[in-house]
Each structure stands twice: as structure tokens, then as C-alpha cells.
Scaffold this motif. Structure first.
Motif, PDB file in Angstrom:
ATOM      1  N   THR A 120      -2.413  -0.293  -1.103  1.00 43.56           N
ATOM      2  CA  THR A 120      -2.986  -1.347  -1.947  1.00 43.56           C
ATOM      3  C   THR A 120      -2.006  -1.925  -2.955  1.00 43.56           C
ATOM      4  O   THR A 120      -2.205  -3.040  -3.437  1.00 43.56           O
ATOM      5  CB  THR A 120      -4.204  -0.810  -2.699  1.00 43.56           C
ATOM      6  N   ALA A 121      -0.950  -1.175  -3.320  1.00 46.59           N
ATOM      7  CA  ALA A 121       0.065  -1.628  -4.279  1.00 46.59           C
ATOM      8  C   ALA A 121      -0.556  -2.025  -5.620  1.00 46.59           C
ATOM      9  O   ALA A 121      -0.041  -2.910  -6.307  1.00 46.59           O
ATOM     10  CB  ALA A 121       0.880  -2.789  -3.704  1.00 46.59           C
ATOM     11  N   MET A 134      -1.765 -11.215  -5.038  1.00 48.26           N
ATOM     12  CA  MET A 134      -2.213  -9.895  -4.593  1.00 48.26           C
ATOM     13  C   MET A 134      -1.765  -8.794  -5.552  1.00 48.26           C
ATOM     14  O   MET A 134      -2.395  -7.742  -5.644  1.00 48.26           O
ATOM     15  CB  MET A 134      -1.691  -9.613  -3.183  1.00 48.26           C
ATOM     16  N   LEU A 135      -0.664  -9.047  -6.263  1.00 51.00           N
ATOM     17  CA  LEU A 135      -0.167  -8.091  -7.261  1.00 51.00           C
ATOM     18  C   LEU A 135      -0.776  -8.336  -8.636  1.00 51.00           C
ATOM     19  O   LEU A 135      -0.388  -7.683  -9.612  1.00 51.00           O
ATOM     20  CB  LEU A 135       1.359  -8.180  -7.351  1.00 51.00           C
ATOM     21  N   ARG A 184      -6.222 -11.212   3.062  1.00 55.91           N
ATOM     22  CA  ARG A 184      -6.599 -10.139   3.990  1.00 55.91           C
ATOM     23  C   ARG A 184      -5.580 -10.020   5.124  1.00 55.91           C
ATOM     24  O   ARG A 184      -5.223  -8.915   5.540  1.00 55.91           O
ATOM     25  CB  ARG A 184      -7.984 -10.415   4.573  1.00 55.91           C
ATOM     26  N   GLU A 185      -5.115 -11.128   5.615  1.00 58.10           N
ATOM     27  CA  GLU A 185      -4.127 -11.105   6.694  1.00 58.10           C
ATOM     28  C   GLU A 185      -2.824 -10.449   6.237  1.00 58.10           C
ATOM     29  O   GLU A 185      -2.242  -9.628   6.944  1.00 58.10           O
ATOM     30  CB  GLU A 185      -3.872 -12.532   7.193  1.00 58.10           C
ATOM     31  N   LEU A 186      -2.356 -10.836   5.043  1.00 62.06           N
ATOM     32  CA  LEU A 186      -1.106 -10.261   4.529  1.00 62.06           C
ATOM     33  C   LEU A 186      -1.273  -8.779   4.218  1.00 62.06           C
ATOM     34  O   LEU A 186      -0.355  -7.977   4.448  1.00 62.06           O
ATOM     35  CB  LEU A 186      -0.660 -11.019   3.279  1.00 62.06           C
ATOM     36  N   ALA A 187      -2.445  -8.424   3.696  1.00 62.39           N
ATOM     37  CA  ALA A 187      -2.693  -7.010   3.415  1.00 62.39           C
ATOM     38  C   ALA A 187      -2.646  -6.198   4.702  1.00 62.39           C
ATOM     39  O   ALA A 187      -2.117  -5.075   4.723  1.00 62.39           O
ATOM     40  CB  ALA A 187      -4.040  -6.835   2.721  1.00 62.39           C
ATOM     41  N   MET A 191       7.407  -7.597   1.479  1.00 61.85           N
ATOM     42  CA  MET A 191       6.528  -8.680   1.927  1.00 61.85           C
ATOM     43  C   MET A 191       7.141 -10.054   1.686  1.00 61.85           C
ATOM     44  O   MET A 191       6.941 -10.974   2.493  1.00 61.85           O
ATOM     45  CB  MET A 191       5.172  -8.567   1.239  1.00 61.85           C
ATOM     46  N   ASN A 192       7.885 -10.216   0.600  1.00 61.62           N
ATOM     47  CA  ASN A 192       8.549 -11.504   0.381  1.00 61.62           C
ATOM     48  C   ASN A 192       9.641 -11.745   1.414  1.00 61.62           C
ATOM     49  O   ASN A 192       9.844 -12.882   1.865  1.00 61.62           O
ATOM     50  CB  ASN A 192       9.114 -11.579  -1.036  1.00 61.62           C
TER      51      ASN A 192
END
Length: 446
Positions: free
Chosen positions: A238-239, A370-371, A393-396, A351-352
Motif C-alpha cells: 500500500t505504501a 496515491m502517496l 486501481r490499475e496502478l496499484a 512506479m515513476n
């Protein structure tokens, strides 16, 4: 007087016989052909004999040197045979006093003065990093280069702070050994000056995906409460900030049985000033991936009856210790290399980089969202924290798929020991949830 030719050419006879040298040194030749060096002397009014070795392993010159050494002891009023016996016994005892044996004795002596977690951490670090390399060697024979070899191996895996701590602990063992008469010097004392310097600045974080997976795997294989292992996995997925994780409540989660599982962290628990904490609609929304929900399924039998997901071991109404996950990473050998808060930097970096290669427009901004980062050009009240939820949701899920690759199912983490090997105080764990289990329904989806 003997010479090498006479000693070499001496033949066996029916009975043992002697070939004499100076100062009562002689060669005893046995009927079987054996040649034994002997030295006769008088001590305390008695005639005695001392064995000096076997020819040719001990040459004539060596035998004379041993005789002269024994004569010097005799001149000091000492019985050379007694001195020899004491030396042999001392060497045997020194061989028994291995580094591991002395280190465990040191740890047993001092652990009562330490917190239980620290005592376990000290012994675990020695078992993992010191004993494999130097544990079986006599402590009196260890040298600085040999100990440095152990410390360099720790540095090579990136654990700079761990190397420094292990050096301190090795040095403490030597101080104990010196006081007990088992060593003369501390070969680890000066090695701190040649170890790599600590990195300074931002909190340490592993940003290489392969190393990240290995770190999670190493930590999850170490002993810990099952709740702590699951908290580490959930934090990685979840970060969120560690304090947000520690305070997580079951009533903050919704739609856990469907495709839109969501964690709604109240604004009051988010990092920020009073305005942020009181902001209407300021809750942080965390879309939960299938892997995150699987962690919650494994966690439910442990804490599903509590308000908190990750309660204290002693007080179910209090959050787990703020140091629990950090200590687990430290025990796994990542002290100074990755901290619980570092998962946020890891998520952002990886992710970046992924977004640059494979992402869509605005993905970098969505990653910041998200952060729970607020863009500088936006005012708090005007920022829509529920925006871009489908893409979030897709990126997660992309992140969870990358992180979870090769890691065991969360239920496996529940079954692993919570105490060091040999400690049989582990409590019985509750049974895993059945395959058809469904979470209580709540309405936190977005």
C-alpha cells in the motif's frame, strides 16, 4: 656426539638401543625400526625422561633445540615435562574456546541487562553474520584481517550500519574474552576506521525491484509475530505511512469481498496540519489490490475480533509498536539500508520509472495522489482526493504484481515461527479462514 649420517644409518636390532648425543640427549632405536628422541634429566632428586619427538619428523638440530629449551626451564626450577603437559592442555582449551562459544557465553552473561528484543537482535546478528565465518575458530587466534573479511561481506550486501554494529558486538566479545583470560588483544577494536561511512540524508530505501523482493523475503523468513510479518507485507503493497498503517481499523475498510475493495484513512489520522486533519472530504483513499485483500484474509483470524488490524501484542486496544516493523528489517540485516517509511520512496521511484516507460498521461500525478501528496499549485480544500480512482486501481495492481512476484502466500507467514529456533513458547495460532469466507460488508468503496 651424533651427526645426521649416524642417525640416518642407525639400523634396528633385536633389542632397543641408544645413540647418545651431548647433555643426555639420545636417540632410542626400537626393534621395529622406530627412532625416538629422548632426553634424560634429574628433578627434585629423581631421574626423569622427556620425549622430544620422532625422527625424521624431528631432526637432530630440532631435537637439540628442544633439549636446550627444556634445560632452560630446568635452570628456572621448573619440571620441563610438567610445563609441556600444561602447554598441551592450554592449547586444547584454546581450541575449545571458539569465537561462537565465547560469544554465546558473553551474550548469556549480559542479556539480562538488555531489552528482550535487543538481546534477540544481538544474538541473531552474530548467528547470521559472524558465526558462519569465524564461529568455529579459536578466539585467541583471530586476526584483524579475518574479522574484516566478515565485515566486508556484510558491507557488500549494502548493510553498512549492520557491519558497524556487528563490529561493535565482536569487539565486546573480545573484551569479555580478555577479562576471562581467553584472549590477549581485541583485533576488532580498530576496524571501525576502515569500514565504509554511513549514508546521510533522506531515510534509506531500497529502490531496486529485485533487491526489494529479496529484502521482503528475508524479513518474512525471520522470526516475528505473524501480525508483524503481515503488517510488513501490507505496508509494502500500500505504501502508506507507517503510522497510518499502525492505526488502521477494520471499520475503515469496505467492499473487501468484491473488485472495488477500498481503505479509507480518515483525514484526522493523515499527516498534515490542523486544517488538513479537519478538512471536509480530506480522507485518503487507498484502492486495495487482490494481493492486499489476501493479506487481510490471512490477518482476519488473528485480529478480526479487534478494532485494530495490527494491535499490540499485550494490549489489543493499542496499535503495534512503532518499532516492530523496523526491528524486523534490522534483524534481517537491512539496518541502515531500508526503513518502514522507505516503502514510499521505493513505490515512488519504481512506479515513476515504470510510468516513463509504459504509463499513460498524468500517471506521475496520479502516483503522487496515491502517496497522499498535495500538488503545490492546489489548495487543500480544492483538491479532489477521490479523483482518478479507476486508474489508481490499475496502478496499484501493477505495483502489487511487481512486488509480490516470487513471495509466498500471506497465509504462509502466519504459520512461520514467532520465536527464535529453540524457543518453545510459541502460542497456538488460530486456523486459517475457510475458502468461502466473506468479510462483513461495509460501504467504503469508491
Amino acid at each position: 656426539m651424533l651427526n645426521d649420517a649416524k642417525v640416518r644409518s642407525a639400523k634396528p636390532q633385536a633389542k632397543p638401543y641408544k645413540l647418545t648425543d651431548s647433555h643426555r640427549l639420545y636417540l632410542l632405536v626400537s626393534p621395529s625400526g622406530g627412532k625416538l628422541w629422548r632426553w634424560g634429566f634429574a628433578y627434585d632428586g629423581k631421574q626423569k625422561t622427556m620425549a622430544l619427538g620422532i625422527y625424521p619428523m624431528v631432526s637432530l638440530l630440532d631435537a637439540r633445540a628442544k633439549r636446550d629449551e627444556a634445560r632452560a626451564l630446568l635452570d628456572q626450577g621448573k619440571d620441563p615435562t610438567v610445563v609441556k603437559k600444561l602447554r598441551i592442555e592450554a592449547n586444547i582449551e584454546a581450541g575449545r574456546n571458539t569465537f561462537e562459544r565465547v560469544a554465546r557465553e558473553w551474550h548469556k552473561t549480559y542479556k539480562a541487562q538488555w531489552a528482550a528484543v535487543h538481546a534477540d537482535d544481538v544474538l541473531r546478528s552474530l548467528e547470521r553474520d559472524a558465526f558462519p565465518g569465524i564461529g568455529a575458530l579459536p578466539i585467541s587466534e583471530l586476526t584483524p584481517p579475518k574479522i574484516l573479511e566478515v565485515l566486508r561481506a556484510i558491507e557488500d550486501r549494502g548493510s553498512i550500519e549492520t557491519a558497524k554494529r556487528v563490529r561493535q558486538r565482536i569487539s565486546a566479545v573480545f573484551v569479555y574474552a580478555i577479562a576471562q583470560g581467553m584472549a590477549q588483544t581485541d583485533p576488532a577494536e580498530k576496524l571501525g576506521a576502515v569500514l565504509k561511512p554511513l549514508r546521510r540524508g533522506r531515510q534509506p530505501a531500497i529502490t531496486d525491484l529485485a533487491r526489494l523482493r529479496q529484502m521482503i523475503k528475508d524479513a518474512e523468513e525471520d522470526y516475528a509475530r505473524p501480525v508483524t510479518r503481515l503488517a510488513l507485507r501490507f505496508l509494502a503493497l500500500t505504501a502508506v505511512r507507517p503510522n497510518e498503517l499502525r492505526g488502521a481499523r477494520w471499520d475503515e475498510f469496505g467492499e473487501l469481498n468484491g473488485p472495488r475493495a477500498l481503505w479509507c484513512i480518515p483525514a484526522a489520522r493523515m499527516k498534515g496540519n490542523l486544517d488538513r486533519k479537519e478538512e471536509l472530504g480530506g480522507d485518503h483513499l487507498v484502492p486495495l489490490t487482490s494481493q492486499a485483500v489476501t493479506v487481510l484474509r490471512a490477518l482476519w483470524p488473528l485480529t478480526g475480533g479487534c478494532e485494530l488490524l495490527f494491535p499490540s501484542n499485550r494490549h489489543a486496544h493499542r496499535p503495534m509498536s512503532e518499532n516492530a516493523i523496523g526491528y524486523l528489517l534490522n534483524r534481517a540485516g537491512y539496518h541502515g539500508h531500508h526503513v518502514p517509511h522507505g516503502f514510499r520512496a521505493t513505490f515512488s521511484t519504481i512506479m515513476n520509472e515504470w510510468a516513463e516507460r509504459e504509463g499513460k498521461e498524468h500517471d506521475r500525478k496520479i502516483i503522487d495522489l496515491m502517496l497522499a501528496h498535495v500538488p503545490k499549485e492546489k489548495v487543500e480544500g480544492a483538491y479532489n482526493r477521490a479523483a482518478y480512482m479507476p486508474r489508481r486501481r490499475e496502478l496499484a495492481q501493477v505495483w502489487a504484481d511487481m512486488v509480490s512476484k516470487g513471495l509466498p502466500a500471506p497465509v504462509v507467514l502466519v504459520e512461520r515461527p514467532s520465536k527464535p529456533i529453540g524457543d518453545h513458547s510459541r502460542r497456538r495460532l488460530p486456523r486459517a479462514v475457510p475458502a468461502d469466507f466473506r468479510f462483513p460488508e461495509r460501504s467504503k468503496a469508491a
